[in-house]
Design a protein around this motif. Structure first.
Motif, PDB file in Angstrom:
ATOM      1  N   GLY A 148      46.893   7.104  51.153  1.00 30.91           N
ATOM      2  CA  GLY A 148      46.662   7.270  52.579  1.00 30.91           C
ATOM      3  C   GLY A 148      47.673   8.130  53.303  1.00 30.91           C
ATOM      4  O   GLY A 148      47.612   8.276  54.530  1.00 30.91           O
ATOM      5  N   ARG A 149      48.606   8.740  52.574  1.00 34.57           N
ATOM      6  CA  ARG A 149      49.632   9.573  53.211  1.00 34.57           C
ATOM      7  C   ARG A 149      49.116  10.995  53.394  1.00 34.57           C
ATOM      8  O   ARG A 149      48.444  11.538  52.522  1.00 34.57           O
ATOM      9  N   LYS A 150      49.453  11.585  54.529  1.00 32.25           N
ATOM     10  CA  LYS A 150      48.927  12.908  54.862  1.00 32.25           C
ATOM     11  C   LYS A 150      50.010  13.974  54.996  1.00 32.25           C
ATOM     12  O   LYS A 150      49.720  15.171  54.907  1.00 32.25           O
ATOM     13  N   ARG A 151      51.229  13.549  55.247  1.00 31.18           N
ATOM     14  CA  ARG A 151      52.327  14.522  55.448  1.00 31.18           C
ATOM     15  C   ARG A 151      53.423  14.167  54.440  1.00 31.18           C
ATOM     16  O   ARG A 151      54.190  13.216  54.636  1.00 31.18           O
ATOM     17  N   ILE A 152      53.485  14.954  53.375  1.00 32.10           N
ATOM     18  CA  ILE A 152      54.303  14.581  52.219  1.00 32.10           C
ATOM     19  C   ILE A 152      55.454  15.562  52.036  1.00 32.10           C
ATOM     20  O   ILE A 152      55.243  16.766  51.856  1.00 32.10           O
ATOM     21  N   GLY A 153      56.665  15.049  52.115  1.00 29.66           N
ATOM     22  CA  GLY A 153      57.846  15.856  51.848  1.00 29.66           C
ATOM     23  C   GLY A 153      58.121  15.920  50.354  1.00 29.66           C
ATOM     24  O   GLY A 153      57.790  14.993  49.612  1.00 29.66           O
ATOM     25  N   PHE A 154      58.726  17.012  49.916  1.00 29.82           N
ATOM     26  CA  PHE A 154      59.050  17.191  48.496  1.00 29.82           C
ATOM     27  C   PHE A 154      60.509  17.593  48.354  1.00 29.82           C
ATOM     28  O   PHE A 154      60.918  18.651  48.822  1.00 29.82           O
ATOM     29  N   ILE A 155      61.296  16.715  47.742  1.00 32.64           N
ATOM     30  CA  ILE A 155      62.693  17.033  47.430  1.00 32.64           C
ATOM     31  C   ILE A 155      62.727  17.512  45.985  1.00 32.64           C
ATOM     32  O   ILE A 155      62.541  16.727  45.059  1.00 32.64           O
ATOM     33  N   ASN A 156      62.924  18.801  45.811  1.00 30.73           N
ATOM     34  CA  ASN A 156      62.852  19.419  44.493  1.00 30.73           C
ATOM     35  C   ASN A 156      64.241  19.531  43.867  1.00 30.73           C
ATOM     36  O   ASN A 156      65.255  19.292  44.524  1.00 30.73           O
ATOM     37  N   GLY A 157      64.264  19.912  42.590  1.00 27.49           N
ATOM     38  CA  GLY A 157      65.528  20.192  41.921  1.00 27.49           C
ATOM     39  C   GLY A 157      65.990  21.600  42.248  1.00 27.49           C
ATOM     40  O   GLY A 157      65.497  22.246  43.177  1.00 27.49           O
TER      41      GLY A 157
END
Length: 335
Positions: free
Chosen positions: A181-190
């Motif tokens: 149900g999440r619509k705004r997803i942050g991505f912490i990458n390497g």
């Protein structure tokens, strides 16, 4: 008209998993970590297609070779190469072949000393593994016996290789958050410029596109694989005018830093922010709440690499130059 026999690739396509996953499950490889749902899907697909596994027995070779040499470019406190070696060793022993471990002092060129050492010993072949998923130099091969690459690849595909399915893993992780149900997803990458980072980012973007969610560069933070960058990335996301409602961390160590930043901000996991990691390190199950993560399948990669070497030694030609091993999702309580 003669009907073609179903292949392992057919089973993989029907079950929606990788060919390596089918091989590991149907061969009953000890230590291979798959959910019962995945195992059931593979067995049902094989039964529906009428696929019969060709059982591998002891390797029949004309030479006296009875040894596979597992060469790594470095050994660290991270468990990945140890797991890969254990998977390869277990598979080799099942088929009556021994395995030894050697460390290469130069990450890009095979040591002359190693070449000389093993030129006098009959060997089945070599597995060459790298700590970082990366392209290797064409010099990083042994001339006197078959070589299979593990966690690395030759850009011209002259050598067979076994790799983690990082792109598919990034897509799976992001899709799992969307499905919750999440619509705004942050991505912490390497770190930028590393294959694992690039592939997991591509998977993240593909999942967004498949669900008609626009990519927002402000929701991607390039970290260092260590907890402080997970903490800093999360703080940066929380400072946005429209913060995310979920965060995908490209490894579990950064997820630990993410947890600290969220708790410091008074946010609950997963009620206020869903979090998913990658690697499925031992720490994941002890985080509070326990962290949903994806397995970095080095044990299974080792098994697949050993199978490749042993098949070549038995006179079989590998059907694929590169095998991608599924990064299985382990669901816990953080999403």
């Amino acid at each position: 008209m003669k009907l073609l026999k179903p292949t392992m690739m057919d089973v993989a396509a029907k079950a929606g998993v990788s060919q390596a996953t089918v091989s590991l499950i149907l061969n009953g490889s000890p230590g291979a970590r798959f959910s019962e749902d995945t195992r059931l899907k593979v067995r049902e697909a094989a039964q529906a297609l009428g696929y019969r596994l060709t059982q591998r027995g002891p390797v029949q070779m004309t030479s006296a070779a009875n040894l596979i040499v597992f060469v790594v470019d470095e050994l660290t406190s991270d468990p990945w190469m140890a797991l890969a070696f254990e998977g390869a060793r277990e598979r080799a022993l099942e088929r009556g072949v021994s395995m030894s471990l050697a460390v290469c002092r130069n990450a890009n060129v095979i040591d002359d000393d190693l070449v000389r050492q093993y030129s006098q010993i009959p060997v089945v072949g070599f597995i060459y593994g790298t700590m970082l998923t990366r392209e290797i130099s064409s010099q990083a091969v042994f001339p006197q016996a078959p070589t299979v690459l593990l966690n690395c690849y030759d850009a011209k595909r002259r050598l067979p290789s076994v790799m983690p399915g990082d792109l598919e893993g990034g897509r799976t992780a992001t899709q799992q958050l969307i499905d919750s149900g999440r619509k705004r997803i942050g991505f912490i990458n390497g770190q930028e410029g590393i294959d694992a980072s690039s592939d997991r980012l591509r998977g993240y973007r593909q999942a967004l596109a498949s669900n008609d969610i626009s990519f927002d560069p402000a929701l991607v933070y390039n970290g260092t694989w260590e907890p402080p960058s997970g903490y800093d990335g999360t703080r940066a996301f929380l400072a946005l005018d429209t913060p995310p409602d979920a965060i995908f961390c490209a490894n579990d160590m950064m997820a630990a830093g993410c947890y600290d930043a969220l708790k410091e901000a008074g946010l609950r996991i997963p009620q206020d922010m869903a979090v998913i990691g990658f690697d499925n390190r031992e720490i994941a199950q002890f985080m509070r709440p326990p962290l949903t993560s994806l397995i970095l399948p080095h044990y299974e990669m080792g098994v697949a690499a050993a199978d490749q070497i042993l098949d070549i030694a038995a006179g079989l030609t590998p059907r694929h130059n590169q095998i991608k091993v599924e990064c299985e999702l382990i669901e816990r309580e953080s999403i």
